[in-house]
Write an enzyme that holds these catalytic residues in place. Structure first.
Site, mmCIF file in Angstrom:
data_model
loop_
_atom_site.group_PDB
_atom_site.id
_atom_site.type_symbol
_atom_site.label_atom_id
_atom_site.label_comp_id
_atom_site.label_asym_id
_atom_site.label_seq_id
_atom_site.Cartn_x
_atom_site.Cartn_y
_atom_site.Cartn_z
ATOM 1 N N ASP A 1 0.797 -1.087 0.012
ATOM 2 C CA ASP A 1 0.009 0.058 -0.049
ATOM 3 C C ASP A 1 0.849 1.171 -0.025
ATOM 4 O OD1 ASP A 1 -1.399 2.029 0.542
ATOM 5 O OD2 ASP A 1 -2.859 1.094 2.225
ATOM 6 N N ASN B 1 2.155 6.025 -10.001
ATOM 7 C CA ASN B 1 0.954 5.918 -10.671
ATOM 8 C C ASN B 1 -0.562 5.659 -9.781
ATOM 9 O OD1 ASN B 1 -0.836 4.620 -12.988
ATOM 10 N ND2 ASN B 1 -0.781 2.774 -11.744
ATOM 11 N N SER C 1 -0.765 12.035 -13.274
ATOM 12 C CA SER C 1 -1.709 13.207 -12.709
ATOM 13 C C SER C 1 -2.947 12.810 -13.594
ATOM 14 C CB SER C 1 -0.851 14.516 -12.937
ATOM 15 O OG SER C 1 -1.882 15.645 -12.797
ATOM 16 N N SER C 2 -3.379 13.965 -14.045
ATOM 17 C CA SER C 2 -4.927 13.949 -14.569
ATOM 18 C C SER C 2 -5.230 15.235 -15.269
ATOM 19 C CB SER C 2 -5.849 13.326 -13.421
ATOM 20 O OG SER C 2 -7.175 13.374 -14.089
ATOM 21 N N TYR D 1 -9.258 14.878 -5.410
ATOM 22 C CA TYR D 1 -8.618 14.301 -6.490
ATOM 23 C C TYR D 1 -7.891 15.510 -7.362
ATOM 24 C CZ TYR D 1 -8.155 11.516 -10.541
ATOM 25 O OH TYR D 1 -7.481 10.943 -11.872
ATOM 26 N N LYS E 1 -3.708 16.019 -7.919
ATOM 27 C CA LYS E 1 -3.420 15.924 -9.255
ATOM 28 C C LYS E 1 -2.555 17.166 -9.610
ATOM 29 C CE LYS E 1 -4.305 11.477 -9.864
ATOM 30 N NZ LYS E 1 -3.420 10.364 -9.891
#
Length: 253
Positions: free
Chosen positions: A64, A91, A138-139, A152, A156
């Site tokens: 984890d 990731n 990231s995103s 989130y 990111k």
């Protein structure tokens, strides 16, 4: 193009499914030795066997990434098993969407500190490499406001900033650092398949926002990450590569 990855050694967190699995598979197909971690023991064992079948060293462990000591021990074990370390790919995400304290804590420990701790554990090994590369995932939620604007999206965005800082500070040590920001990525068992069945209105709205008419695949995201990790990208550092099929509209200057 020869990416120059044959014989290099990589660590990928979250390497058993989705984007992380595709990154691990693609690296192995290029001849890179791969160590990876995830939380499901059965999936780790199956992925390790599949990677070994590609003819490379593969090391899978149940970890984890929010457990800093366990993550550091895994990185050291991976480097020992592979004879060093050249590439790390951060990731893992908690996918913390709810804007509550639990979501903020999960996003911080998994997305943010999972990345920071991976880098810190890997740096002594990367400093010995002649092809050292850090890739963070990231995103698009980190560069514009969407339904994931909360823990989130905030973390990111922080990962992009952190990675570009690494690129600047580590350039003199010949260690590159880049980010990939995927758009909506669909795969069996992934978050968008769950949304498709559990919240079809949100799924259809998200699908309709992309001018390509579809979502991305894990392989399309992996292609970008593996390129940035490779010696073929030797003069690329401090970049955030958006892979979203023109989903986002902001101009990245």
């Amino acid at each position: 193009m020869d990416l120059g990855l044959k014989g290099l050694r990589a660590v990928v967190t979250g390497g058993t499914k989705g984007i992380g699995r595709s990154i691990a598979d693609t690296l192995a197909a290029e001849g890179t030795h791969v160590a990876f971690c995830a939380r499901n023991a059965e999936e780790v064992a199956a992925t390790e066997a599949a990677l070994k079948a590609k003819g490379v060293t593969a090391v899978g462990r149940v970890v984890d990434v929010s457990d800093g000591a366990a993550l550091a021990a895994f990185v050291d074990e991976a480097a020992a098993a592979m004879g060093g370390l050249d590439i790390i790919v951060a990731n893992v995400s908690a996918l913390a969407i709810p804007n509550d304290e639990a979501g903020w804590k999960a996003g911080f420990e998994t997305d943010m500190m999972g990345t920071v701790r991976l880098v810190n554990a890997a740096l002594p090994h990367l400093q010995k490499s002649s092809a050292a590369a850090i890739v963070t995932i990231s995103s698009v939620s980190g560069r514009e406001i969407d339904f994931a604007a909360g823990p989130y999206g905030a973390f990111k965005a922080a990962i992009i900033h952190y990675t570009q800082g690494l690129a600047y500070h580590l350039a003199g040590q010949k260690i590159r650092a880049n980010t990939v920001s995927p758009g909506n990525t669909y795969f069996p068992g992934g978050v968008w398949e769950k949304i498709q069945h559990g919240n079809p209105d949100l799924y259809n709205m998200a699908l309709g926002l992309n001018p390509t008419g579809r979502m991305g695949t894990p392989q399309e995201m992996a292609n970008a990450a593996v390129f940035l990790a490779s010696p073929a990208a030797s003069f690329i550092t401090g970049t955030n590569l958006v892979v979203d099929g023109a989903l986002t509209k902001g101009v990245q200057l």
